[in-house]
Design a protein around this motif. Structure first.
Motif, PDB file in Angstrom:
ATOM      1  N   ARG A   1       0.839  -1.193   0.000  1.00 61.25           N
ATOM      2  CA  ARG A   1       0.000   0.000   0.000  1.00 61.25           C
ATOM      3  C   ARG A   1       0.875   1.245   0.000  1.00 61.25           C
ATOM      4  NH1 ARG A   1      -5.230  -1.721   1.297  1.00 61.25           N
ATOM      5  NH2 ARG A   1      -5.904   0.401   1.725  1.00 61.25           N
ATOM      6  N   ILE A   2       0.365   2.311  -0.614  1.00 67.77           N
ATOM      7  CA  ILE A   2       1.046   3.609  -0.635  1.00 67.77           C
ATOM      8  C   ILE A   2       0.387   4.515   0.393  1.00 67.77           C
ATOM      9  CG2 ILE A   2       1.548   5.658  -2.020  1.00 67.77           C
ATOM     10  CD1 ILE A   2       1.722   3.876  -4.469  1.00 67.77           C
ATOM     11  N   GLU A   3       1.219   5.222   1.169  1.00 68.91           N
ATOM     12  CA  GLU A   3       0.733   6.119   2.213  1.00 68.91           C
ATOM     13  C   GLU A   3       1.028   7.573   1.810  1.00 68.91           C
ATOM     14  OE1 GLU A   3       1.168   3.717   6.272  1.00 68.91           O
ATOM     15  OE2 GLU A   3       3.108   4.069   5.329  1.00 68.91           O
ATOM     16  N   PRO A   4       0.222   8.163   0.945  1.00 68.44           N
ATOM     17  CA  PRO A   4       0.539   9.484   0.392  1.00 68.44           C
ATOM     18  C   PRO A   4       0.553  10.595   1.436  1.00 68.44           C
ATOM     19  CG  PRO A   4      -1.706   8.872  -0.165  1.00 68.44           C
ATOM     20  CD  PRO A   4      -1.070   7.663   0.453  1.00 68.44           C
ATOM     21  N   GLN A   5      -0.123  10.408   2.555  1.00 65.86           N
ATOM     22  CA  GLN A   5      -0.184  11.435   3.591  1.00 65.86           C
ATOM     23  C   GLN A   5       1.127  11.564   4.369  1.00 65.86           C
ATOM     24  OE1 GLN A   5      -1.615   8.505   3.619  1.00 65.86           O
ATOM     25  NE2 GLN A   5      -1.762   7.600   5.657  1.00 65.86           N
ATOM     26  N   ARG A   6       2.082  10.675   4.105  1.00 67.42           N
ATOM     27  CA  ARG A   6       3.314  10.666   4.894  1.00 67.42           C
ATOM     28  C   ARG A   6       4.482  11.369   4.208  1.00 67.42           C
ATOM     29  NH1 ARG A   6       4.027   5.287   8.356  1.00 67.42           N
ATOM     30  NH2 ARG A   6       6.038   6.307   8.499  1.00 67.42           N
ATOM     31  N   ARG A   7       4.199  12.203   3.206  1.00 66.14           N
ATOM     32  CA  ARG A   7       5.268  12.969   2.556  1.00 66.14           C
ATOM     33  C   ARG A   7       4.731  14.332   2.109  1.00 66.14           C
ATOM     34  NH1 ARG A   7       7.438  12.060  -3.141  1.00 66.14           N
ATOM     35  NH2 ARG A   7       7.150  14.309  -3.081  1.00 66.14           N
ATOM     36  N   PRO A   8       5.631  15.322   1.944  1.00 72.08           N
ATOM     37  CA  PRO A   8       5.208  16.644   1.446  1.00 72.08           C
ATOM     38  C   PRO A   8       5.174  16.654  -0.078  1.00 72.08           C
ATOM     39  CG  PRO A   8       7.525  16.709   2.003  1.00 72.08           C
ATOM     40  CD  PRO A   8       7.048  15.324   2.371  1.00 72.08           C
ATOM     41  N   TYR A   9       4.537  17.695  -0.656  1.00 71.78           N
ATOM     42  CA  TYR A   9       4.418  17.831  -2.106  1.00 71.78           C
ATOM     43  C   TYR A   9       4.677  19.281  -2.500  1.00 71.78           C
ATOM     44  CZ  TYR A   9       2.106  13.338  -1.525  1.00 71.78           C
ATOM     45  OH  TYR A   9       1.837  12.048  -1.194  1.00 71.78           O
ATOM     46  N   ASP A  10       5.473  19.433  -3.571  1.00 72.77           N
ATOM     47  CA  ASP A  10       5.678  20.792  -4.070  1.00 72.77           C
ATOM     48  C   ASP A  10       4.510  21.184  -4.977  1.00 72.77           C
ATOM     49  OD1 ASP A  10       6.118  19.672  -6.626  1.00 72.77           O
ATOM     50  OD2 ASP A  10       8.290  19.641  -6.362  1.00 72.77           O
ATOM     51  N   GLU A  11       4.551  22.399  -5.502  1.00 69.47           N
ATOM     52  CA  GLU A  11       3.412  22.914  -6.269  1.00 69.47           C
ATOM     53  C   GLU A  11       3.131  22.088  -7.517  1.00 69.47           C
ATOM     54  OE1 GLU A  11       1.848  27.104  -8.327  1.00 69.47           O
ATOM     55  OE2 GLU A  11       3.757  27.034  -7.239  1.00 69.47           O
ATOM     56  N   ALA A  12       4.197  21.693  -8.247  1.00 66.07           N
ATOM     57  CA  ALA A  12       4.005  20.896  -9.458  1.00 66.07           C
ATOM     58  C   ALA A  12       3.370  19.551  -9.130  1.00 66.07           C
ATOM     59  CB  ALA A  12       5.335  20.699 -10.174  1.00 66.07           C
TER      60      ALA A  12
ATOM     61  N   GLY B   1      12.000  12.983  -4.162  1.00 63.70           N
ATOM     62  CA  GLY B   1      11.668  12.547  -2.810  1.00 63.70           C
ATOM     63  C   GLY B   1      11.468  11.051  -2.732  1.00 63.70           C
ATOM     64  N   GLU B   2      10.594  10.630  -1.820  1.00 66.40           N
ATOM     65  CA  GLU B   2      10.395   9.208  -1.554  1.00 66.40           C
ATOM     66  C   GLU B   2       8.907   8.850  -1.576  1.00 66.40           C
ATOM     67  OE1 GLU B   2      14.220   8.382   1.361  1.00 66.40           O
ATOM     68  OE2 GLU B   2      12.342   9.137   2.246  1.00 66.40           O
ATOM     69  N   VAL B   3       8.655   7.578  -1.824  1.00 72.38           N
ATOM     70  CA  VAL B   3       7.287   7.051  -1.834  1.00 72.38           C
ATOM     71  C   VAL B   3       7.095   6.244  -0.551  1.00 72.38           C
ATOM     72  CG1 VAL B   3       5.586   5.681  -3.083  1.00 72.38           C
ATOM     73  CG2 VAL B   3       7.418   6.841  -4.341  1.00 72.38           C
ATOM     74  N   PRO B   4       6.230   6.662   0.364  1.00 70.72           N
ATOM     75  CA  PRO B   4       6.025   5.916   1.606  1.00 70.72           C
ATOM     76  C   PRO B   4       5.205   4.649   1.345  1.00 70.72           C
ATOM     77  CG  PRO B   4       5.315   8.222   1.804  1.00 70.72           C
ATOM     78  CD  PRO B   4       5.466   7.917   0.350  1.00 70.72           C
ATOM     79  N   LEU B   5       5.798   3.506   1.590  1.00 71.17           N
ATOM     80  CA  LEU B   5       5.147   2.226   1.337  1.00 71.17           C
ATOM     81  C   LEU B   5       4.959   1.464   2.649  1.00 71.17           C
ATOM     82  CD1 LEU B   5       7.251   0.972  -1.730  1.00 71.17           C
ATOM     83  CD2 LEU B   5       5.081   2.199  -1.785  1.00 71.17           C
ATOM     84  N   VAL B   6       3.894   0.684   2.720  1.00 70.61           N
ATOM     85  CA  VAL B   6       3.715  -0.253   3.814  1.00 70.61           C
ATOM     86  C   VAL B   6       3.441  -1.627   3.212  1.00 70.61           C
ATOM     87  CG1 VAL B   6       1.257   0.367   4.055  1.00 70.61           C
ATOM     88  CG2 VAL B   6       2.453  -0.807   5.923  1.00 70.61           C
ATOM     89  N   PHE B   7       4.174  -2.627   3.679  1.00 72.42           N
ATOM     90  CA  PHE B   7       4.058  -4.005   3.219  1.00 72.42           C
ATOM     91  C   PHE B   7       3.334  -4.790   4.314  1.00 72.42           C
ATOM     92  CE2 PHE B   7       7.570  -2.100   1.081  1.00 72.42           C
ATOM     93  CZ  PHE B   7       7.643  -2.690  -0.171  1.00 72.42           C
ATOM     94  N   MET B   8       2.188  -5.372   3.963  1.00 70.34           N
ATOM     95  CA  MET B   8       1.361  -6.097   4.921  1.00 70.34           C
ATOM     96  C   MET B   8       1.387  -7.577   4.547  1.00 70.34           C
ATOM     97  SD  MET B   8      -1.731  -3.280   4.996  1.00 70.34           S
ATOM     98  CE  MET B   8      -2.506  -3.937   6.467  1.00 70.34           C
ATOM     99  N   PHE B   9       1.905  -8.412   5.456  1.00 67.63           N
ATOM    100  CA  PHE B   9       2.212  -9.805   5.140  1.00 67.63           C
ATOM    101  C   PHE B   9       1.157 -10.758   5.691  1.00 67.63           C
ATOM    102  CE2 PHE B   9       6.247  -7.494   5.378  1.00 67.63           C
ATOM    103  CZ  PHE B   9       6.775  -7.785   4.136  1.00 67.63           C
ATOM    104  N   SER B  10       0.967 -11.839   4.947  1.00 69.84           N
ATOM    105  CA  SER B  10       0.126 -12.945   5.378  1.00 69.84           C
ATOM    106  C   SER B  10       0.671 -14.210   4.711  1.00 69.84           C
ATOM    107  CB  SER B  10      -1.343 -12.707   4.997  1.00 69.84           C
ATOM    108  OG  SER B  10      -1.471 -12.600   3.579  1.00 69.84           O
ATOM    109  N   GLY B  11       0.041 -15.344   4.978  1.00 70.66           N
ATOM    110  CA  GLY B  11       0.495 -16.574   4.342  1.00 70.66           C
ATOM    111  C   GLY B  11       0.547 -17.728   5.317  1.00 70.66           C
TER     112      GLY B  11
ATOM    113  N   HIS C   1       7.464  -0.969   6.950  1.00 71.23           N
ATOM    114  CA  HIS C   1       7.396   0.298   6.225  1.00 71.23           C
ATOM    115  C   HIS C   1       8.721   0.544   5.498  1.00 71.23           C
ATOM    116  CE1 HIS C   1       3.604   1.804   8.084  1.00 71.23           C
ATOM    117  NE2 HIS C   1       3.982   0.968   9.048  1.00 71.23           N
ATOM    118  N   HIS C   2       8.613   1.230   4.362  1.00 66.56           N
ATOM    119  CA  HIS C   2       9.822   1.558   3.602  1.00 66.56           C
ATOM    120  C   HIS C   2       9.570   2.811   2.776  1.00 66.56           C
ATOM    121  CE1 HIS C   2      13.615   0.891   1.524  1.00 66.56           C
ATOM    122  NE2 HIS C   2      12.985   1.135   0.389  1.00 66.56           N
ATOM    123  N   ALA C   3      10.565   3.693   2.737  1.00 63.25           N
ATOM    124  CA  ALA C   3      10.491   4.897   1.904  1.00 63.25           C
ATOM    125  C   ALA C   3      11.293   4.640   0.626  1.00 63.25           C
ATOM    126  CB  ALA C   3      11.044   6.096   2.655  1.00 63.25           C
TER     127      ALA C   3
END
Length: 217
Positions: free
Chosen positions: A46-57, A121-131, A153-155
């Motif tokens: 999953r991508i967590e877009p709220q966990r990084r800032p964004y410039d105008e573009a 910048g970076e893309v905030p990712l969360v890896f959720m495991f099962s199996g 979690h990984h950026a």
């Protein structure tokens, strides 16, 4: 009972797959030192877009996904990017594996549109495991489920995504059209004697920007 933990060590672009693909280097550790015979591992990314800032573009590029900036406190929410799975071979203690992440540049997919809009910048990712975990039981093999709360979690640098797409679509993008739209576009190209799809789209865009000229198809 096993105690399995996950850590994302790195995410890199895979240059030699049949289609665009990222490769996640995962570290696994089993804290009770039980012998793991195998794991049928599933992962939701999953991508967590709220966990990084964004410039105008970037804000302008994300308007179609999340609306105007003043709405982002309500619209900027974690969203599903993809599912992936792999098989982990037997180990005791710790091991490292590669988890493939097949990607697409299809702009109908929200993850592709989001990543395309990012400049740096970076893309905030969360890896959720099962199996399913296979261990040695009292009578042969034992079977356990990966606990539902296992995640990491990984950026990921945006540059990794761009490098991967450059491997497979250098200096190009990709759009999917239905048959009717493709037919109309092909007819427009033929009637105007245009030599490429890029020229055809550019011709349409240029005509639309003319303030007093109606676009004819």
């Amino acid at each position: 009972m096993t105690d399995l933990r996950f850590e994302v060590l790195d995410v890199t672009a895979e240059p030699y797959a049949a289609a665009p693909q990222l490769k996640v280097r995962l570290g696994l550790s089993e804290w009770t030192e039980s012998r793991i015979h195998a794991i049928a591992l599933r992962c939701q990314v999953r991508i967590e877009p709220q966990r990084r800032p964004y410039d105008e573009a970037e804000q302008n590029g994300l308007r179609a996904l999340f609306g105007d900036r003043d709405r982002w406190k309500d619209t900027l929410r974690t969203f599903l990017w993809m599912h992936s799975n792999t098989t982990v071979q037997g180990f005791t203690g710790t091991t490292e594996i590669d988890l493939p992440l097949p990607c697409t540049y299809d702009f109908d997919v929200i993850g592709s549109r989001y990543l395309h809009a990012l400049g740096q910048g970076e893309v905030p990712l969360v890896f959720m495991f099962s199996g399913t975990i296979f261990t040695r039981g009292i009578q042969g093999f034992g079977v356990e489920q990966v606990p539902w709360d296992r995640e990491a979690h990984h950026a990921m640098p945006v540059s990794v995504w761009r490098q991967m797409m450059d491997f497979y679509y250098p200096n190009t993008g990709w759009l999917r059209l239905d048959h009717d739209a493709m037919g109309e576009l092909a007819d427009y190209r033929a009637r105007h004697g245009l030599t490429s799809w890029e020229e055809t789209v550019g011709h349409l865009l240029a005509r639309r920007e003319e303030p007093s000229t109606a676009v004819s198809t």
